[in-house]
Design an enzyme around this catalytic site. Structure first.
Site, PDB file in Angstrom:
ATOM      1  N   TYR A  70      27.215  -6.725 -11.299  1.00 36.20           N
ATOM      2  CA  TYR A  70      25.936  -6.093 -11.687  1.00 36.20           C
ATOM      3  C   TYR A  70      24.990  -6.427 -10.823  1.00 36.20           C
ATOM      4  CZ  TYR A  70      25.490 -10.824 -13.960  1.00 36.20           C
ATOM      5  OH  TYR A  70      25.526 -12.085 -14.248  1.00 36.20           O
ATOM      6  N   HIS A 107      26.591  -0.246 -13.145  1.00 38.96           N
ATOM      7  CA  HIS A 107      25.177  -0.102 -13.338  1.00 38.96           C
ATOM      8  C   HIS A 107      24.643   0.733 -12.147  1.00 38.96           C
ATOM      9  CE1 HIS A 107      24.897  -4.150 -15.848  1.00 38.96           C
ATOM     10  NE2 HIS A 107      25.854  -3.367 -16.115  1.00 38.96           N
ATOM     11  N   GLU A 142      26.824   3.283 -16.397  1.00 36.15           N
ATOM     12  CA  GLU A 142      26.779   2.759 -17.613  1.00 36.15           C
ATOM     13  C   GLU A 142      25.076   2.906 -18.039  1.00 36.15           C
ATOM     14  OE1 GLU A 142      27.381  -1.306 -18.061  1.00 36.15           O
ATOM     15  OE2 GLU A 142      26.482  -1.617 -20.086  1.00 36.15           O
ATOM     16  N   ASP A 176      26.462   1.826 -23.616  1.00 38.61           N
ATOM     17  CA  ASP A 176      26.094   0.533 -24.234  1.00 38.61           C
ATOM     18  C   ASP A 176      24.992   0.670 -25.377  1.00 38.61           C
ATOM     19  OD1 ASP A 176      24.888  -2.070 -24.505  1.00 38.61           O
ATOM     20  OD2 ASP A 176      26.144  -2.600 -22.694  1.00 38.61           O
ATOM     21  N   HIS A 211      30.195   0.349 -24.860  1.00 36.75           N
ATOM     22  CA  HIS A 211      30.055  -1.008 -24.871  1.00 36.75           C
ATOM     23  C   HIS A 211      29.136  -1.328 -26.288  1.00 36.75           C
ATOM     24  CE1 HIS A 211      29.891  -1.806 -20.252  1.00 36.75           C
ATOM     25  NE2 HIS A 211      31.317  -1.940 -20.796  1.00 36.75           N
ATOM     26  N   GLU A 256      30.467  -6.921 -25.645  1.00 31.74           N
ATOM     27  CA  GLU A 256      29.974  -7.799 -24.697  1.00 31.74           C
ATOM     28  C   GLU A 256      28.990  -8.712 -25.237  1.00 31.74           C
ATOM     29  OE1 GLU A 256      28.372  -4.460 -22.245  1.00 31.74           O
ATOM     30  OE2 GLU A 256      29.483  -4.902 -20.623  1.00 31.74           O
TER      31      GLU A 256
HETATM   32 ZN    ZN Z   1      23.523  -5.497 -20.891  1.00 33.90          ZN
HETATM   33 FE    FE Z   2      27.455  -3.249 -21.025  1.00 39.55          FE
HETATM   34 FE    FE Z   3      27.357  -3.686 -17.547  1.00 41.82          FE
END
Ligand code: ZN
Ligand code: FE
Ligand code: FE
Length: 277
Positions: A70, A107, A142, A176, A211, A256
């Site tokens: 990330y 990301h 994402e 996410d 996510h 996550e």
């Molecule tokens: Zn996050």
């Molecule tokens: Fe995520």
């Molecule tokens: Fe991520």
């Protein structure tokens, strides 16, 4: 049946992650392609990759998610950092050819004051430099919480990136739940409305993975702090509606949440149960 798994450590190799996933009741999982600081990846063992591929076939896994470090930033203000991100991602994609047909999630980046438009352009340029027609991996943008100068906190920003990627059929999106809630999309009270907005901006056909995270912060907080399922501001009921939603239920879901393995095992079982009711 719900496809669900969690983030796993890759330190013992590919096949070990597959076995770990099975032990947890999972039929998908996610791992970092290298340590989050983005340093050199370990040597790849083709036999280990092949063992994971056959385990996944035998146990009918949904696609798995390789997560880029990330810290990479395709839209850094410094060309040196952008180049590092491109080279690392290109190397990850070469290695993922040993696991054909999976997802590579990243990301989008932080524009660090250059502005969202400049960030979008640099991200698309970076992707155009590394995607090739021969790839067997789908690269996922994402959805982000919109923390700091993050690009990808609004669906329109992801759409603008996709519009500028030449090999657009290599691209998809990973949603996410913590990030979109923190980003101000009300998945707690209006999941249908958020998905309609996603469909209008991006197209639900682009959505490849979820996510599944609760959030330590209320909607619109732009924070990005994950909570365990049912222990955050989104709550179990709203997350259960996510796994049950007819537009989503075929997708791979990946936890996550701040758990060790026993916690993940419990959350996987909990969401499998919730998906049936
Ligand atoms: Zn996050
Ligand atoms: Fe995520
Ligand atoms: Fe991520």
């Amino acid at each position: 049946m719900l496809h669900i798994g969690c983030h796993l450590s890759s330190s013992r190799g590919f096949a070990a992650m597959g076995r770990q996933a099975l032990e947890l009741g999972a039929d998908t999982f996610q791992f970092f392609t290298r340590n989050p600081r983005g340093s050199r990846a370990k040597g790849l063992d083709p036999a280990d990759a092949a063992a994971l591929v056959s385990l996944m076939e035998e146990h009918r896994f949904a696609p798995i998610i390789a997560h880029a470090p990330y810290t990479l930033n395709l839209c850094s203000a410094e060309e040196r950092n952008r180049e590092f991100a491109r080279e690392t991602m290109a190397d990850d994609l070469r290695r993922l050819e040993f696991l054909p047909g999976q997802y590579y999630n990243f990301h989008p980046g932080s524009h660090v004051g250059q502005g969202t438009e400049a960030g979008i352009e640099l991200i698309a340029q970076g992707l155009n430099a590394i995607l090739t027609p021969e790839l067997h991996t789908t690269v996922l943008l994402e959805t982000m919480a919109g923390k700091g100068s993050e690009v990808g906190g609004r669906f329109e920003e992801l759409r603008a990136i996709l519009d500028r990627v030449e090999l657009s059929d290599k691209m998809g999106v990973c949603l996410d739940t913590c990030h979109v809630s923190d980003g101000g999309y009300d998945i707690i009270r209006d999941l249908d409305g958020v998905l309609a907005e996603f469909d209008r901006c991006i197209g639900l056909n682009r959505l490849k993975a979820i996510h599944l995270n609760d959030s330590k912060n209320p909607p619109g907080s732009h924070k990005d702090r994950h909570a365990c399922i049912g222990e955050g501001e989104i709550g179990l009921e709203a997350l259960a509606r996510v796994v049950r939603h007819p537009a989503l239920r075929h997708l791979p879901f990946c936890l996550e949440t701040p758990n060790e393995l026993p916690g993940y095992r419990q959350e996987i079982a909990l969401m499998r149960e919730q998906s049936k009711s």
